[in-house]
Design a protein around this motif. Structure first.
Motif, PDB file in Angstrom:
ATOM      1  N   CYS A 377      49.412  12.884 -13.413  1.00  0.00           N
ATOM      2  CA  CYS A 377      50.390  13.687 -12.662  1.00  0.00           C
ATOM      3  C   CYS A 377      51.364  12.792 -11.898  1.00  0.00           C
ATOM      4  CB  CYS A 377      49.669  14.614 -11.682  1.00  0.00           C
ATOM      5  SG  CYS A 377      48.705  15.928 -12.457  1.00  0.00           S
ATOM      6  N   LEU A 378      50.845  11.725 -11.306  1.00  0.00           N
ATOM      7  CA  LEU A 378      51.697  10.823 -10.533  1.00  0.00           C
ATOM      8  C   LEU A 378      52.679  10.086 -11.441  1.00  0.00           C
ATOM      9  CD1 LEU A 378      52.018   9.936  -7.559  1.00  0.00           C
ATOM     10  CD2 LEU A 378      50.531   7.990  -8.065  1.00  0.00           C
ATOM     11  N   ALA A 379      52.244   9.705 -12.631  1.00  0.00           N
ATOM     12  CA  ALA A 379      53.126   9.000 -13.572  1.00  0.00           C
ATOM     13  C   ALA A 379      54.303   9.877 -13.982  1.00  0.00           C
ATOM     14  CB  ALA A 379      52.326   8.557 -14.789  1.00  0.00           C
ATOM     15  N   PHE A 380      54.053  11.154 -14.260  1.00  0.00           N
ATOM     16  CA  PHE A 380      55.124  12.042 -14.694  1.00  0.00           C
ATOM     17  C   PHE A 380      55.921  12.602 -13.516  1.00  0.00           C
ATOM     18  CE2 PHE A 380      52.801  11.828 -18.625  1.00  0.00           C
ATOM     19  CZ  PHE A 380      53.770  11.979 -19.600  1.00  0.00           C
ATOM     20  N   SER A 381      55.517  12.286 -12.289  1.00  0.00           N
ATOM     21  CA  SER A 381      56.306  12.701 -11.125  1.00  0.00           C
ATOM     22  C   SER A 381      57.578  11.900 -10.974  1.00  0.00           C
ATOM     23  CB  SER A 381      55.453  12.547  -9.845  1.00  0.00           C
ATOM     24  OG  SER A 381      54.321  13.389  -9.882  1.00  0.00           O
ATOM     25  N   PHE A 382      57.684  10.752 -11.666  1.00  0.00           N
ATOM     26  CA  PHE A 382      58.883   9.921 -11.580  1.00  0.00           C
ATOM     27  C   PHE A 382      60.031  10.490 -12.406  1.00  0.00           C
ATOM     28  CE2 PHE A 382      55.539   6.998 -10.307  1.00  0.00           C
ATOM     29  CZ  PHE A 382      56.131   6.248  -9.304  1.00  0.00           C
ATOM     30  N   GLY A 383      59.728  11.420 -13.315  1.00  0.00           N
ATOM     31  CA  GLY A 383      60.781  12.003 -14.147  1.00  0.00           C
ATOM     32  C   GLY A 383      61.320  11.044 -15.181  1.00  0.00           C
ATOM     33  N   GLN A 384      60.519  10.054 -15.575  1.00  0.00           N
ATOM     34  CA  GLN A 384      60.934   9.076 -16.570  1.00  0.00           C
ATOM     35  C   GLN A 384      59.927   9.056 -17.716  1.00  0.00           C
ATOM     36  OE1 GLN A 384      61.796   5.238 -14.806  1.00  0.00           O
ATOM     37  NE2 GLN A 384      62.438   6.161 -12.865  1.00  0.00           N
ATOM     38  N   GLN A 385      60.292   8.339 -18.766  1.00  0.00           N
ATOM     39  CA  GLN A 385      59.411   8.264 -19.926  1.00  0.00           C
ATOM     40  C   GLN A 385      58.144   7.478 -19.563  1.00  0.00           C
ATOM     41  OE1 GLN A 385      61.220   6.567 -23.391  1.00  0.00           O
ATOM     42  NE2 GLN A 385      59.451   6.957 -24.714  1.00  0.00           N
ATOM     43  N   VAL A 386      56.991   8.012 -19.982  1.00  0.00           N
ATOM     44  CA  VAL A 386      55.697   7.406 -19.660  1.00  0.00           C
ATOM     45  C   VAL A 386      54.996   7.021 -20.962  1.00  0.00           C
ATOM     46  CG1 VAL A 386      53.436   7.775 -18.605  1.00  0.00           C
ATOM     47  CG2 VAL A 386      55.482   8.756 -17.544  1.00  0.00           C
ATOM     48  N   SER A 387      54.406   5.852 -20.978  1.00  0.00           N
ATOM     49  CA  SER A 387      53.633   5.410 -22.144  1.00  0.00           C
ATOM     50  C   SER A 387      52.558   4.432 -21.689  1.00  0.00           C
ATOM     51  CB  SER A 387      54.551   4.739 -23.182  1.00  0.00           C
ATOM     52  OG  SER A 387      55.140   3.561 -22.632  1.00  0.00           O
TER      53      SER A 387
END
Length: 449
Positions: A377-387
Protein backbone atom coordinates in the motif's frame (compact mmCIF):
# COMPACT_ATOMS: atom_id res chain seq x y z
CA UNK A 1 171.25 25.38 88.34
CA UNK A 2 167.47 25.44 87.68
CA UNK A 3 165.45 22.26 87.75
CA UNK A 4 163.79 21.48 84.46
CA UNK A 5 160.12 20.21 84.77
CA UNK A 6 158.82 17.80 82.19
CA UNK A 7 156.25 19.32 79.78
CA UNK A 8 154.14 16.13 79.34
CA UNK A 9 152.64 16.09 82.88
CA UNK A 10 149.74 18.50 82.20
CA UNK A 11 148.79 16.47 79.17
CA UNK A 12 148.57 13.23 81.20
CA UNK A 13 146.51 14.98 83.84
CA UNK A 14 144.01 16.28 81.36
CA UNK A 15 143.51 12.80 79.84
CA UNK A 16 142.96 11.36 83.26
CA UNK A 17 140.36 13.94 84.05
CA UNK A 18 138.56 13.30 80.85
CA UNK A 19 138.61 9.58 81.42
CA UNK A 20 137.31 10.00 84.94
CA UNK A 21 134.54 12.15 83.82
CA UNK A 22 133.57 9.62 81.14
CA UNK A 23 133.44 6.85 83.69
CA UNK A 24 131.43 8.91 86.13
CA UNK A 25 129.01 9.88 83.39
CA UNK A 26 128.69 6.30 82.13
CA UNK A 27 128.04 4.98 85.65
CA UNK A 28 125.45 7.61 86.30
CA UNK A 29 123.68 6.85 83.06
CA UNK A 30 123.83 3.14 83.75
CA UNK A 31 122.42 3.60 87.23
CA UNK A 32 119.51 5.58 86.00
CA UNK A 33 118.66 3.50 82.93
CA UNK A 34 119.34 -0.04 84.22
CA UNK A 35 118.29 -2.36 87.00
CA UNK A 36 120.14 -5.61 87.73
CA UNK A 37 121.91 -5.36 84.45
CA UNK A 38 118.59 -5.27 82.34
CA UNK A 39 117.85 -2.13 80.30
CA UNK A 40 114.31 -0.68 80.76
CA UNK A 41 112.87 1.84 78.30
CA UNK A 42 110.58 4.51 79.67
CA UNK A 43 107.05 4.25 78.07
CA UNK A 44 105.82 6.89 75.51
CA UNK A 45 102.96 8.41 77.52
CA UNK A 46 101.98 10.74 74.69
CA UNK A 47 101.16 7.91 72.20
CA UNK A 48 99.10 5.98 74.80
CA UNK A 49 96.93 8.99 75.54
CA UNK A 50 96.19 9.53 71.85
CA UNK A 51 95.07 5.92 71.46
CA UNK A 52 92.81 6.21 74.45
CA UNK A 53 91.26 9.42 73.15
CA UNK A 54 90.68 7.81 69.73
CA UNK A 55 88.87 4.83 71.25
CA UNK A 56 86.81 7.13 73.41
CA UNK A 57 85.88 9.18 70.33
CA UNK A 58 84.84 6.06 68.37
CA UNK A 59 82.62 4.91 71.23
CA UNK A 60 81.03 8.33 71.33
CA UNK A 61 80.42 8.26 67.57
CA UNK A 62 78.83 4.80 67.78
CA UNK A 63 76.59 5.95 70.61
CA UNK A 64 75.57 9.09 68.67
CA UNK A 65 74.85 6.98 65.58
CA UNK A 66 72.66 4.63 67.59
CA UNK A 67 70.83 7.58 69.10
CA UNK A 68 70.26 9.10 65.65
CA UNK A 69 68.96 5.79 64.26
CA UNK A 70 66.59 5.55 67.19
CA UNK A 71 65.53 9.16 66.62
CA UNK A 72 64.79 8.57 62.93
CA UNK A 73 62.96 5.33 63.70
CA UNK A 74 60.77 7.14 66.20
CA UNK A 75 60.18 9.98 63.72
CA UNK A 76 59.13 7.63 60.89
CA UNK A 77 56.96 5.63 63.28
CA UNK A 78 55.20 8.87 64.21
CA UNK A 79 54.70 9.73 60.52
CA UNK A 80 53.23 6.27 59.91
CA UNK A 81 50.82 6.79 62.81
CA UNK A 82 49.81 10.18 61.37
CA UNK A 83 49.12 8.60 57.97
CA UNK A 84 47.01 5.88 59.60
CA UNK A 85 45.07 8.42 61.67
CA UNK A 86 44.52 10.63 58.59
CA UNK A 87 43.27 7.65 56.62
CA UNK A 88 40.93 6.86 59.48
CA UNK A 89 39.78 10.49 59.43
CA UNK A 90 38.97 10.28 55.71
CA UNK A 91 37.17 6.97 56.23
CA UNK A 92 34.99 8.49 58.93
CA UNK A 93 33.73 11.22 56.57
CA UNK A 94 31.93 8.87 54.17
CA UNK A 95 29.61 7.84 55.67
CA UNK A 96 29.81 10.70 58.17
CA UNK A 97 30.77 9.57 61.71
CA UNK A 98 31.31 12.52 64.07
CA UNK A 99 32.74 10.46 66.94
CA UNK A 100 35.24 8.64 64.71
CA UNK A 101 36.28 11.95 63.14
CA UNK A 102 37.04 13.47 66.55
CA UNK A 103 39.04 10.42 67.67
CA UNK A 104 41.10 10.37 64.46
CA UNK A 105 41.64 14.13 64.60
CA UNK A 106 42.87 13.92 68.20
CA UNK A 107 45.25 11.10 67.24
CA UNK A 108 46.74 13.25 64.47
CA UNK A 109 47.17 16.18 66.87
CA UNK A 110 48.86 13.97 69.51
CA UNK A 111 51.35 12.56 67.03
CA UNK A 112 52.18 16.03 65.70
CA UNK A 113 52.81 17.22 69.27
CA UNK A 114 55.08 14.23 69.92
CA UNK A 115 57.08 14.95 66.75
CA UNK A 116 57.30 18.64 67.71
CA UNK A 117 58.62 17.73 71.17
CA UNK A 118 61.13 15.38 69.57
CA UNK A 119 62.33 18.21 67.33
CA UNK A 120 62.71 20.58 70.29
CA UNK A 121 64.76 18.04 72.27
CA UNK A 122 66.97 17.40 69.26
CA UNK A 123 67.70 21.07 68.61
CA UNK A 124 68.47 21.75 72.30
CA UNK A 125 70.50 18.55 72.55
CA UNK A 126 68.33 17.25 75.34
CA UNK A 127 67.66 13.86 73.86
CA UNK A 128 67.51 11.15 76.44
CA UNK A 129 66.91 8.00 74.45
CA UNK A 130 67.79 4.42 75.03
CA UNK A 131 68.59 3.31 71.46
CA UNK A 132 67.60 -0.32 71.85
CA UNK A 133 64.33 0.40 73.69
CA UNK A 134 63.48 3.29 71.39
CA UNK A 135 64.11 1.20 68.25
CA UNK A 136 61.91 -1.60 69.58
CA UNK A 137 59.07 0.77 70.55
CA UNK A 138 59.34 2.58 67.19
CA UNK A 139 59.10 -0.72 65.32
CA UNK A 140 56.00 -1.69 67.31
CA UNK A 141 54.43 1.73 66.70
CA UNK A 142 55.15 1.58 62.96
CA UNK A 143 53.72 -1.93 62.64
CA UNK A 144 50.61 -0.84 64.50
CA UNK A 145 50.24 2.14 62.15
CA UNK A 146 50.67 -0.09 59.10
CA UNK A 147 48.12 -2.58 60.44
CA UNK A 148 45.66 0.23 61.04
CA UNK A 149 46.25 1.53 57.50
CA UNK A 150 45.68 -1.94 56.05
CA UNK A 151 42.50 -2.36 58.09
CA UNK A 152 41.20 0.99 56.84
CA UNK A 153 42.12 0.05 53.27
CA UNK A 154 40.27 -3.25 53.61
CA UNK A 155 37.21 -1.46 55.00
CA UNK A 156 37.37 1.04 52.16
CA UNK A 157 37.62 -1.74 49.56
CA UNK A 158 34.74 -3.60 51.20
CA UNK A 159 32.67 -0.43 51.20
CA UNK A 160 33.53 0.21 47.57
CA UNK A 161 32.71 -3.39 46.66
CA UNK A 162 29.38 -3.07 48.46
CA UNK A 163 28.67 0.20 46.66
CA UNK A 164 29.55 -1.35 43.31
CA UNK A 165 27.41 -4.36 44.17
CA UNK A 166 24.46 -2.04 44.75
CA UNK A 167 25.32 -0.29 41.50
CA UNK A 168 25.38 -3.62 39.66
CA UNK A 169 22.00 -4.53 41.14
CA UNK A 170 20.61 -1.17 40.04
CA UNK A 171 22.07 -1.59 36.56
CA UNK A 172 20.62 -5.11 36.35
CA UNK A 173 17.21 -3.74 37.25
CA UNK A 174 17.59 -0.99 34.64
CA UNK A 175 18.76 -3.57 32.10
CA UNK A 176 15.73 -5.73 32.79
CA UNK A 177 13.49 -2.71 32.33
CA UNK A 178 15.26 -1.78 29.09
CA UNK A 179 15.04 -5.35 27.82
CA UNK A 180 11.35 -5.39 28.65
CA UNK A 181 10.88 -2.04 26.90
CA UNK A 182 12.90 -3.22 23.89
CA UNK A 183 10.86 -6.41 23.71
CA UNK A 184 7.73 -4.30 23.76
CA UNK A 185 9.09 -2.09 20.99
CA UNK A 186 10.24 -5.13 19.04
CA UNK A 187 6.80 -6.67 19.32
CA UNK A 188 5.25 -3.45 18.07
CA UNK A 189 7.73 -3.30 15.22
CA UNK A 190 7.15 -6.92 14.28
CA UNK A 191 3.43 -6.63 14.67
CA UNK A 192 1.10 -4.45 12.67
CA UNK A 193 1.04 -1.82 15.39
CA UNK A 194 1.71 1.76 14.38
CA UNK A 195 5.22 3.10 14.04
CA UNK A 196 5.85 6.46 15.65
CA UNK A 197 7.33 7.90 12.45
CA UNK A 198 4.08 7.08 10.62
CA UNK A 199 1.76 8.59 13.20
CA UNK A 200 -0.24 11.44 11.66
CA UNK A 201 1.62 11.03 8.38
CA UNK A 202 0.15 13.01 5.48
CA UNK A 203 0.41 12.06 1.81
CA UNK A 204 2.27 15.25 0.74
CA UNK A 205 4.98 14.50 3.31
CA UNK A 206 5.51 10.92 2.18
CA UNK A 207 9.13 10.34 1.10
CA UNK A 208 11.34 7.46 0.01
CA UNK A 209 12.79 7.39 3.54
CA UNK A 210 9.42 6.29 4.89
CA UNK A 211 9.31 3.40 2.44
CA UNK A 212 12.90 2.35 3.23
CA UNK A 213 12.19 2.32 6.97
CA UNK A 214 8.99 0.33 6.54
CA UNK A 215 10.83 -2.04 4.22
CA UNK A 216 13.30 -2.79 7.03
CA UNK A 217 10.45 -3.53 9.42
CA UNK A 218 8.86 -5.84 6.85
CA UNK A 219 12.13 -7.76 6.45
CA UNK A 220 12.29 -8.14 10.24
CA UNK A 221 8.80 -9.58 10.38
CA UNK A 222 9.73 -12.05 7.59
CA UNK A 223 12.82 -13.14 9.54
CA UNK A 224 10.79 -13.52 12.71
CA UNK A 225 8.39 -15.86 10.94
CA UNK A 226 11.26 -17.78 9.30
CA UNK A 227 12.93 -18.38 12.67
CA UNK A 228 9.68 -19.78 14.07
CA UNK A 229 9.14 -21.94 10.98
CA UNK A 230 12.68 -23.39 11.20
CA UNK A 231 12.14 -24.11 14.90
CA UNK A 232 8.96 -26.01 14.09
CA UNK A 233 10.76 -27.89 11.32
CA UNK A 234 13.52 -28.97 13.70
CA UNK A 235 10.92 -30.06 16.25
CA UNK A 236 9.28 -32.15 13.53
CA UNK A 237 12.69 -33.73 12.67
CA UNK A 238 12.93 -32.17 9.24
CA UNK A 239 16.11 -32.62 7.21
CA UNK A 240 16.89 -28.93 6.71
CA UNK A 241 19.77 -29.57 4.28
CA UNK A 242 17.43 -31.50 1.96
CA UNK A 243 14.86 -28.71 2.17
CA UNK A 244 17.56 -26.13 1.35
CA UNK A 245 18.69 -28.13 -1.68
CA UNK A 246 15.11 -27.96 -2.93
CA UNK A 247 15.05 -24.15 -2.51
CA UNK A 248 18.64 -23.26 -3.58
CA UNK A 249 20.31 -26.37 -5.07
CA UNK A 250 23.72 -24.79 -5.67
CA UNK A 251 23.95 -22.65 -2.56
CA UNK A 252 27.05 -23.04 -0.36
CA UNK A 253 27.12 -21.48 3.09
CA UNK A 254 30.23 -20.28 4.88
CA UNK A 255 28.52 -20.85 8.25
CA UNK A 256 25.86 -23.29 9.41
CA UNK A 257 23.79 -20.42 10.79
CA UNK A 258 23.49 -18.91 7.29
CA UNK A 259 21.13 -21.68 6.15
CA UNK A 260 18.18 -19.62 7.40
CA UNK A 261 18.70 -17.21 4.49
CA UNK A 262 17.60 -19.89 2.02
CA UNK A 263 14.28 -20.23 3.85
CA UNK A 264 14.02 -16.45 4.07
CA UNK A 265 14.51 -16.30 0.30
CA UNK A 266 11.70 -18.80 -0.24
CA UNK A 267 9.27 -16.99 2.08
CA UNK A 268 9.99 -13.48 0.76
CA UNK A 269 9.74 -14.64 -2.86
CA UNK A 270 6.35 -16.21 -2.16
CA UNK A 271 4.99 -13.31 -0.11
CA UNK A 272 6.16 -10.61 -2.57
CA UNK A 273 5.00 -12.39 -5.69
CA UNK A 274 2.70 -10.03 -7.61
CA UNK A 275 3.93 -6.98 -5.65
CA UNK A 276 4.24 -4.86 -8.83
CA UNK A 277 0.52 -5.35 -9.51
CA UNK A 278 -1.94 -2.98 -7.74
CA UNK A 279 -4.19 -6.00 -7.09
CA UNK A 280 -1.25 -7.89 -5.52
CA UNK A 281 -2.34 -11.10 -7.24
CA UNK A 282 -5.96 -10.93 -6.09
CA UNK A 283 -8.98 -10.81 -8.42
CA UNK A 284 -10.20 -7.32 -9.32
CA UNK A 285 -13.53 -7.88 -7.63
CA UNK A 286 -11.67 -8.08 -4.33
CA UNK A 287 -11.15 -4.29 -4.40
CA UNK A 288 -13.42 -1.25 -4.53
CA UNK A 289 -13.76 0.66 -7.84
CA UNK A 290 -11.27 3.41 -6.90
CA UNK A 291 -8.66 1.05 -5.45
CA UNK A 292 -6.01 1.93 -8.06
CA UNK A 293 -5.62 5.55 -6.97
CA UNK A 294 -2.67 6.43 -4.77
CA UNK A 295 -5.02 8.18 -2.32
CA UNK A 296 -6.86 4.91 -1.79
CA UNK A 297 -3.62 3.00 -1.06
CA UNK A 298 -2.44 5.69 1.40
CA UNK A 299 -5.83 5.63 3.18
CA UNK A 300 -5.59 1.86 3.43
CA UNK A 301 -2.11 2.17 4.92
CA UNK A 302 -3.24 4.65 7.58
CA UNK A 303 -6.29 2.51 8.37
CA UNK A 304 -4.49 -0.81 8.77
CA UNK A 305 -1.25 0.43 10.30
CA UNK A 306 -2.62 0.75 13.85
CA UNK A 307 -4.68 -2.46 13.60
CA UNK A 308 -3.91 -5.80 15.22
CA UNK A 309 -3.61 -8.46 12.50
CA UNK A 310 -5.52 -11.27 14.26
CA UNK A 311 -8.29 -8.96 15.46
CA UNK A 312 -8.68 -7.40 12.02
CA UNK A 313 -8.79 -10.83 10.34
CA UNK A 314 -11.44 -12.06 12.77
CA UNK A 315 -13.67 -9.02 12.30
CA UNK A 316 -13.28 -8.33 8.55
CA UNK A 317 -13.63 -11.61 6.65
CA UNK A 318 -14.35 -9.95 3.30
CA UNK A 319 -11.58 -7.31 3.43
CA UNK A 320 -8.89 -7.36 0.75
CA UNK A 321 -6.18 -7.94 3.35
CA UNK A 322 -8.01 -10.98 4.70
CA UNK A 323 -8.28 -12.48 1.23
CA UNK A 324 -4.59 -11.76 0.65
CA UNK A 325 -3.58 -13.44 3.92
CA UNK A 326 -5.65 -16.57 3.22
CA UNK A 327 -4.27 -16.85 -0.32
CA UNK A 328 -0.64 -16.40 0.77
CA UNK A 329 -0.95 -18.90 3.63
CA UNK A 330 -2.33 -21.60 1.34
CA UNK A 331 0.41 -20.81 -1.20
CA UNK A 332 3.30 -20.75 1.28
CA UNK A 333 2.29 -23.53 3.69
CA UNK A 334 1.58 -26.66 1.66
CA UNK A 335 -0.86 -29.21 3.06
CA UNK A 336 1.89 -31.83 3.44
CA UNK A 337 4.10 -29.29 5.18
CA UNK A 338 1.36 -28.29 7.63
CA UNK A 339 0.54 -31.91 8.37
CA UNK A 340 4.22 -32.68 8.95
CA UNK A 341 4.71 -29.70 11.26
CA UNK A 342 1.54 -29.94 13.32
CA UNK A 343 0.26 -33.48 12.71
CA UNK A 344 -3.06 -32.28 11.24
CA UNK A 345 -4.66 -29.78 8.87
CA UNK A 346 -6.76 -27.92 11.44
CA UNK A 347 -5.26 -24.51 10.68
CA UNK A 348 -5.88 -24.98 6.98
CA UNK A 349 -9.50 -25.90 7.59
CA UNK A 350 -10.09 -22.88 9.82
CA UNK A 351 -8.52 -20.52 7.26
CA UNK A 352 -10.59 -21.95 4.42
CA UNK A 353 -13.72 -21.40 6.49
CA UNK A 354 -12.78 -17.76 7.14
CA UNK A 355 -11.77 -18.26 10.77
CA UNK A 356 -8.49 -17.32 12.46
CA UNK A 357 -6.32 -20.08 14.02
CA UNK A 358 -5.18 -19.27 17.54
CA UNK A 359 -1.59 -20.54 17.21
CA UNK A 360 1.82 -18.82 17.48
CA UNK A 361 2.63 -20.00 13.96
CA UNK A 362 -0.35 -18.31 12.36
CA UNK A 363 0.02 -15.23 14.58
CA UNK A 364 3.58 -14.75 13.27
CA UNK A 365 2.36 -15.36 9.72
CA UNK A 366 -0.46 -12.80 10.11
CA UNK A 367 1.97 -10.16 11.38
CA UNK A 368 4.28 -10.82 8.42
CA UNK A 369 1.36 -10.73 6.01
CA UNK A 370 0.19 -7.39 7.44
CA UNK A 371 3.66 -5.89 6.97
CA UNK A 372 3.90 -7.07 3.38
CA UNK A 373 0.41 -5.78 2.59
CA UNK A 374 1.14 -2.37 4.16
CA UNK A 375 4.44 -2.15 2.28
CA UNK A 376 2.51 -2.72 -0.94
CA UNK A 377 0.00 0.00 0.00
CA UNK A 378 2.81 2.41 0.86
CA UNK A 379 4.63 1.72 -2.43
CA UNK A 380 1.55 2.53 -4.52
CA UNK A 381 0.83 5.64 -2.42
CA UNK A 382 3.55 7.46 -4.38
CA UNK A 383 1.45 7.34 -7.56
CA UNK A 384 4.39 6.04 -9.59
CA UNK A 385 5.27 2.80 -11.31
CA UNK A 386 6.21 0.06 -8.83
CA UNK A 387 8.28 -3.05 -9.54
CA UNK A 388 10.51 -5.52 -7.76
CA UNK A 389 13.75 -7.08 -9.00
CA UNK A 390 15.84 -10.14 -8.22
CA UNK A 391 19.61 -10.33 -8.74
CA UNK A 392 20.78 -13.19 -10.91
CA UNK A 393 23.22 -15.75 -9.58
CA UNK A 394 26.97 -15.02 -10.08
CA UNK A 395 26.37 -11.32 -10.68
CA UNK A 396 29.08 -9.02 -9.34
CA UNK A 397 28.19 -7.39 -6.06
CA UNK A 398 27.11 -3.75 -6.43
CA UNK A 399 26.46 -1.56 -3.41
CA UNK A 400 24.08 0.57 -5.46
CA UNK A 401 21.53 -2.19 -6.03
CA UNK A 402 22.44 -4.74 -3.37
CA UNK A 403 23.05 -5.16 0.34
CA UNK A 404 24.70 -8.24 1.79
CA UNK A 405 22.87 -10.08 4.56
CA UNK A 406 26.24 -11.05 6.07
CA UNK A 407 29.29 -9.02 7.07
CA UNK A 408 32.33 -9.64 4.85
CA UNK A 409 35.50 -8.34 6.52
CA UNK A 410 37.85 -9.58 3.79
CA UNK A 411 38.24 -6.49 1.61
CA UNK A 412 40.70 -8.24 -0.74
CA UNK A 413 38.23 -10.96 -1.75
CA UNK A 414 35.85 -10.34 -4.63
CA UNK A 415 32.26 -11.53 -4.07
CA UNK A 416 29.38 -12.43 -6.35
CA UNK A 417 25.71 -13.12 -5.71
CA UNK A 418 24.84 -16.66 -4.63
CA UNK A 419 21.09 -15.99 -4.41
CA UNK A 420 18.62 -13.20 -3.65
CA UNK A 421 17.27 -13.26 -0.11
CA UNK A 422 14.78 -10.37 -0.38
CA UNK A 423 14.10 -8.69 -3.75
CA UNK A 424 14.72 -5.01 -4.30
CA UNK A 425 12.12 -2.38 -5.19
CA UNK A 426 11.79 0.36 -7.77
CA UNK A 427 9.32 3.19 -7.27
CA UNK A 428 9.53 5.54 -10.20
CA UNK A 429 13.26 6.27 -10.56
CA UNK A 430 14.10 5.43 -6.94
CA UNK A 431 15.81 2.11 -6.27
CA UNK A 432 15.70 0.30 -2.93
CA UNK A 433 18.43 -2.29 -2.46
CA UNK A 434 17.80 -6.00 -2.60
CA UNK A 435 19.24 -8.28 0.08
CA UNK A 436 21.59 -10.92 -1.30
CA UNK A 437 23.75 -13.75 -0.01
CA UNK A 438 27.30 -13.53 -1.36
CA UNK A 439 29.95 -16.12 -2.14
CA UNK A 440 33.63 -15.58 -3.09
CA UNK A 441 34.42 -15.39 -6.79
CA UNK A 442 36.51 -18.43 -7.81
CA UNK A 443 39.67 -18.00 -9.88
CA UNK A 444 38.18 -20.04 -12.75
CA UNK A 445 35.09 -17.87 -12.88
CA UNK A 446 37.24 -14.72 -12.76
CA UNK A 447 39.26 -15.96 -15.77
CA UNK A 448 36.10 -16.83 -17.72
CA UNK A 449 34.67 -13.38 -17.03
Amino acid sequence: MDTIRPKSAPIKRSKLVRTFHKVISLRAATKIASNNGICKLKPNTKATKEEYDFEKMEDLKAKNRAVMEALLAKLFAGITSIKASYAELQMAQDPYNNEAIQVADQAVVDELKAISELKRSFLKKELDLSPQVTLMLAEIQEQQGLMKTYEITIKKLESEAHRKGLGISTLKSELEELVSTNNSFEYKLKSSGPLSIFDNLRLPKLTATHFAQFQQQTVRSIRSFVRLMIKDMESASWDLDTAIKFIEPEAEFSKQSHRCFAFESFVSKTMLEGFNNPNFGLPSDSFPPNHKTHHHFFDQFNKLNPANPKSFLAQNHSASFCKFTRAKYLQLVHAKMECSLFGNLNQRKLINSGEVPDTPFFEAFAEMSMRVWLLHCLAFSFGQQVSIFHVNKNRRFSEVFMESVTVNNDSDTEFSVSFTVVPGFRIGKTVFQSLVYLSPVSNLRRICD
